[in-house]
Design a protein around this motif. Structure first.
Motif, short mmCIF file in Angstrom:
data_model
loop_
_atom_site.label_atom_id
_atom_site.label_comp_id
_atom_site.label_asym_id
_atom_site.label_seq_id
_atom_site.Cartn_x
_atom_site.Cartn_y
_atom_site.Cartn_z
N VAL A 130 0.82 -1.20 0.09
CA VAL A 130 -0.03 0.01 -0.06
C VAL A 130 0.68 1.23 -0.18
CG1 VAL A 130 -1.81 1.40 1.16
CG2 VAL A 130 -1.97 -1.24 1.02
N PHE A 131 1.84 1.33 0.79
CA PHE A 131 2.76 2.39 0.78
C PHE A 131 3.41 2.56 -0.57
CE2 PHE A 131 3.63 5.02 4.38
CZ PHE A 131 2.80 4.34 5.58
N GLN B 240 -8.52 5.96 4.16
CA GLN B 240 -8.22 5.05 2.83
C GLN B 240 -7.35 4.05 2.76
OE1 GLN B 240 -7.25 7.40 -0.64
NE2 GLN B 240 -7.64 5.95 -2.02
N MET B 241 -6.02 4.61 3.52
CA MET B 241 -5.10 3.48 3.57
C MET B 241 -5.40 2.23 4.63
SD MET B 241 -1.37 5.33 3.30
CE MET B 241 -0.44 4.02 2.28
N LYS B 242 -6.18 2.37 5.35
CA LYS B 242 -6.70 1.41 6.37
C LYS B 242 -7.64 0.44 5.46
CE LYS B 242 -7.14 3.81 10.72
NZ LYS B 242 -8.11 4.40 11.69
N VAL C 264 -4.94 -1.68 3.18
CA VAL C 264 -4.03 -2.48 4.20
C VAL C 264 -4.85 -3.63 4.37
CG1 VAL C 264 -2.63 -2.79 6.14
CG2 VAL C 264 -2.45 -0.85 4.73
N SER C 265 -5.95 -3.33 5.03
CA SER C 265 -6.71 -4.62 5.41
C SER C 265 -7.35 -5.64 4.38
CB SER C 265 -8.17 -3.88 5.97
OG SER C 265 -8.68 -5.03 6.60
N LYS C 266 -7.60 -5.14 3.01
CA LYS C 266 -7.99 -5.98 2.07
C LYS C 266 -6.66 -6.77 1.54
CE LYS C 266 -11.53 -2.64 0.07
NZ LYS C 266 -11.71 -1.82 -0.87
N GLU C 267 -5.41 -5.91 1.30
CA GLU C 267 -4.15 -6.40 0.87
C GLU C 267 -3.97 -7.44 2.05
OE1 GLU C 267 -1.67 -7.12 -1.73
OE2 GLU C 267 -2.74 -5.43 -2.00
N PHE C 268 -3.86 -7.03 3.28
CA PHE C 268 -3.72 -8.31 4.32
C PHE C 268 -4.41 -9.48 4.13
CE2 PHE C 268 -4.31 -9.99 8.63
CZ PHE C 268 -3.02 -10.36 9.03
#
Length: 174
Positions: A139-140, A157-159, A162-166
């Motif tokens: 995400v970063f 938005q990043m939360k 990150v949650s989806k990617e995790f």
């Protein structure tokens, strides 16, 4: 100055602007390097998850992730401020941890069972650390590739990202 000279100068300025713009945009090599950095530090994050000392393992994982963010910032030529990086990292990991550690007291009880609990921790914490490092790094990297900095992070938005990617990464490692 004749109108032809003025037009030639304007064209030169426009060409310089296009060259400068394309020089600052990350290319495919940069994206590949970012993927390599995220992959490398995800492995180190997973390795840090094997540290058998509570809190020392968390400190090591956070250290790996901060180092990864530093490397990504350097790759994208974005100044890295460690305090801002830590704040963003803590906020983003705070999104992942509750959903992943929902076992709470039950998880602590299972970990306290001799042998079974230790084996469970040895399997789950490294996977959690690798997946969370990968999610945060991805995400970063996307944020920095789009021209973002640590100053303009949209944490809300990043939360979600990150949650989806995790979740996606956790599914792959399971």
């Amino acid at each position: 100055m004749s109108s032809n000279q003025g037009a030639a100068q304007n064209t030169d300025v426009a060409d310089d602007a296009v060259t400068a713009d394309t020089a600052t945009r990350p290319g495919p090599d940069t994206a590949r390097q970012a993927e390599a950095i995220v992959g490398y530090y995800s492995k180190w994050g997973g390795g840090a998850g094997f540290i058998p000392v509570p809190f020392l393992d968390a400190a090591a994982i956070a250290g790996v992730q901060i180092k990864m963010l530093t490397e990504l910032s350097r790759l994208y030529k974005v100044p890295f401020e460690e305090n801002r990086g830590r704040m963003a990292l803590v906020t983003l990991l705070g999104t992942i941890a509750p959903s992943s550690l929902t076992m709470g007291a039950m998880g602590a009880a299972i970990r306290s069972v001799p042998l079974v609990g230790s084996l469970l921790s040895v399997v789950t914490l490294p996977a959690f650390a690798a997946a969370s490092t990968f999610a945060v790094g991805s995400v970063f990297s996307q944020h920095l590739a789009s021209g973002g900095t640590l100053l303009d992070i949209n944490v809300e938005q990043m939360k979600d990202e990150v949650s989806k990617e995790f979740s996606a990464r956790k599914t792959k490692t399971a």
